[in-house]
Design a protein around this motif. Structure first.
Motif, PDB file in Angstrom:
ATOM      1  N   UNK A   1       0.845  -1.189   0.000  1.00 30.40           N
ATOM      2  CA  UNK A   1       0.000   0.000   0.000  1.00 30.40           C
ATOM      3  C   UNK A   1       0.879   1.237   0.000  1.00 30.40           C
ATOM      4  N   UNK A   2       0.407   2.291  -0.638  1.00 28.18           N
ATOM      5  CA  UNK A   2       1.087   3.578  -0.575  1.00 28.18           C
ATOM      6  C   UNK A   2       0.171   4.552   0.142  1.00 28.18           C
ATOM      7  N   UNK A   3       0.654   5.071   1.272  1.00 30.21           N
ATOM      8  CA  UNK A   3      -0.120   5.997   2.081  1.00 30.21           C
ATOM      9  C   UNK A   3       0.760   7.205   2.388  1.00 30.21           C
ATOM     10  N   UNK A   4       0.291   8.385   1.986  1.00 33.85           N
ATOM     11  CA  UNK A   4       1.050   9.621   2.231  1.00 33.85           C
ATOM     12  C   UNK A   4       2.510   9.503   1.791  1.00 33.85           C
ATOM     13  N   UNK A   5       2.719   9.036   0.582  1.00 31.62           N
ATOM     14  CA  UNK A   5       4.058   8.876   0.003  1.00 31.62           C
ATOM     15  C   UNK A   5       4.930   7.872   0.745  1.00 31.62           C
ATOM     16  N   UNK A   6       4.337   7.024   1.566  1.00 32.31           N
ATOM     17  CA  UNK A   6       5.070   5.957   2.245  1.00 32.31           C
ATOM     18  C   UNK A   6       4.545   4.618   1.749  1.00 32.31           C
ATOM     19  N   UNK A   7       5.439   3.677   1.588  1.00 31.67           N
ATOM     20  CA  UNK A   7       5.053   2.342   1.155  1.00 31.67           C
ATOM     21  C   UNK A   7       4.968   1.429   2.373  1.00 31.67           C
ATOM     22  N   UNK A   8       3.850   0.730   2.481  1.00 30.26           N
ATOM     23  CA  UNK A   8       3.635  -0.212   3.575  1.00 30.26           C
ATOM     24  C   UNK A   8       3.493  -1.606   2.976  1.00 30.26           C
ATOM     25  N   UNK A   9       4.247  -2.538   3.501  1.00 32.36           N
ATOM     26  CA  UNK A   9       4.170  -3.925   3.064  1.00 32.36           C
ATOM     27  C   UNK A   9       3.526  -4.743   4.174  1.00 32.36           C
ATOM     28  N   UNK A  10       2.460  -5.454   3.829  1.00 32.28           N
ATOM     29  CA  UNK A  10       1.786  -6.345   4.772  1.00 32.28           C
ATOM     30  C   UNK A  10       1.846  -7.761   4.220  1.00 32.28           C
ATOM     31  N   UNK A  11       2.146  -8.710   5.085  1.00 31.52           N
ATOM     32  CA  UNK A  11       2.134 -10.118   4.704  1.00 31.52           C
ATOM     33  C   UNK A  11       1.012 -10.824   5.437  1.00 31.52           C
ATOM     34  N   UNK A  12       0.320 -11.679   4.697  1.00 35.24           N
ATOM     35  CA  UNK A  12      -0.769 -12.485   5.206  1.00 35.24           C
ATOM     36  C   UNK A  12      -0.467 -13.938   4.861  1.00 35.24           C
ATOM     37  N   UNK A  13      -1.031 -14.852   5.629  1.00 33.30           N
ATOM     38  CA  UNK A  13      -0.830 -16.269   5.342  1.00 33.30           C
ATOM     39  C   UNK A  13      -2.095 -17.036   5.694  1.00 33.30           C
TER      40      UNK A  13
END
Length: 187
Positions: free
Chosen positions: A105-117
């Protein structure tokens, strides 16, 4: 004024241009359709089965998975939030008894990586994020959820616990080992 207009046109094409990729989609009725796939930041992901067809938007209610053959990237429709009927496409990083998914996800020019399993196609749980979470499972809960996924293999659980790391790299390593061990037990 002319420069602004030309710049606007160039920006429009930069954000709407797309390359066709060869791939496939798997429909909700399990039909596999070889196709051309295009991704656009403005118009989303679309596919068409042959040159004469129009592009159709890939939606989670009709398509459960698609792959872009060029780089073997697979995207699967998953419900990422507890008890959510809302599904979205996430990249599948690992496939086996435990499947691993990534959402960027890109939020306020920051990239967030989320992992799900998920295990055995069960419910999807968040196991790792690149940011501090205010809402949702905390770090300790995510670590416990990951341990629950691998705890039926004492050798891998012991190695993971001894390593005492909860990095993206470590998580993926142990999911790969788990899947390899589960696969070899079937033979």
């Amino acid at each position: 004024m002319k420069k602004i207009f030309i710049s606007a046109i160039l920006l429009f094409f930069a954000f709407t241009s797309f390359a066709q990729h060869i791939g496939y989609v798997i429909t909700s009725t399990n039909d596999t359709i070889p196709c051309f796939i295009v991704k656009s930041s403005l118009f989303g992901v679309k596919y068409k089965a042959n040159e004469k067809d129009d592009f159709t938007k890939i939606k989670t209610d009709k398509i459960k998975e698609y792959q872009i053959t060029k780089d073997s990237t697979i995207y699967a429709a998953k419900a990422l939030r507890d008890s959510s009927s809302h599904t979205e496409f996430v990249q599948r990083l690992e496939y086996g008894k435990i499947s691993l998914y990534e959402q960027i996800l890109t939020v306020n020019n920051s990239t967030i990586t989320d992992w799900y399993a998920n295990k055995n196609n069960g419910p999807v749980v968040m196991i790792k994020t690149s940011t501090a979470m205010i809402f949702g499972p905390n770090h300790s809960d995510r670590k416990k959820d990951f341990l629950k996924l691998i705890n039926d293999d004492p050798k891998i659980t012991s190695a993971y616990t001894a390593e005492d790391s909860f990095s993206f790299k470590t998580i993926r390593k142990y999911i790969k080992q788990y899947n390899e061990a589960a696969s070899s037990q079937k033979k």
